[in-house]
Design a protein around this motif. Structure first.
Motif, PDB file in Angstrom:
ATOM      1  N   PRO A   1      -9.251   8.141 -21.153  1.00 31.14           N
ATOM      2  CA  PRO A   1     -10.769   8.823 -21.487  1.00 31.14           C
ATOM      3  C   PRO A   1     -11.840   8.346 -21.045  1.00 31.14           C
ATOM      4  N   PRO A   2     -13.359   8.548 -20.335  1.00 32.81           N
ATOM      5  CA  PRO A   2     -13.986   8.018 -19.693  1.00 32.81           C
ATOM      6  C   PRO A   2     -15.000   7.146 -20.730  1.00 32.81           C
ATOM      7  N   ASP A   3     -15.171   7.380 -22.137  1.00 33.85           N
ATOM      8  CA  ASP A   3     -14.964   6.071 -23.735  1.00 33.85           C
ATOM      9  C   ASP A   3     -14.575   5.314 -23.410  1.00 33.85           C
ATOM     10  N   VAL A   4     -13.402   5.385 -23.141  1.00 36.61           N
ATOM     11  CA  VAL A   4     -12.600   4.051 -23.904  1.00 36.61           C
ATOM     12  C   VAL A   4     -12.956   3.484 -22.028  1.00 36.61           C
ATOM     13  N   HIS A   5     -12.954   3.619 -20.722  1.00 43.87           N
ATOM     14  CA  HIS A   5     -13.124   3.031 -19.900  1.00 43.87           C
ATOM     15  C   HIS A   5     -14.351   2.622 -19.222  1.00 43.87           C
ATOM     16  N   GLY A   6     -15.408   3.346 -20.628  1.00 41.74           N
ATOM     17  CA  GLY A   6     -16.815   2.215 -19.999  1.00 41.74           C
ATOM     18  C   GLY A   6     -17.035   1.811 -21.306  1.00 41.74           C
TER      19      GLY A   6
END
Length: 98
Positions: free
Chosen positions: A66-71
């Motif tokens: 997920p993008p939030d985990v990537h960030g």
């Protein structure tokens, strides 16, 4: 239990190896011993053949997260003073207990 013979069969599978190693027993204690003997024989055979018993890995890993985990991972890597790749390798190694 096999109703015809009255024998219970246990089957095991080893993760991370190239070949299938066969072992069997009629009870859990004997199964452990059979596994250890079979794996030791497998390691000795691999050594004699000059090959690694482990399944080879390329070292390349593609993840979809997920993008939030990537960030969050990018921020954690930056805070650690490393690249995302170096940070991820360290975290994965720790999680895999290597």
């Amino acid at each position: 239990m096999n109703s015809t013979t009255g024998i219970t069969s246990f089957v095991g599978h080893l993760l991370g190896i190239v070949n299938v190693i066969g072992f069997h027993a009629d009870n859990v204690a004997d199964l452990r011993a059979a596994f250890e003997d079979a794996f030791e024989d497998y390691r000795e055979t691999c050594t004699a053949l000059g090959k690694s018993p482990e399944k080879p890995s390329s070292g390349k890993l593609m993840l979809r997260i997920p993008p939030d985990v990537h960030g969050a991972a990018l921020v954690a890597a930056k805070a650690a003073g490393t690249s995302l790749n170096q940070w991820a390798a360290k975290v994965l190694a720790s999680a895999a207990h290597t």
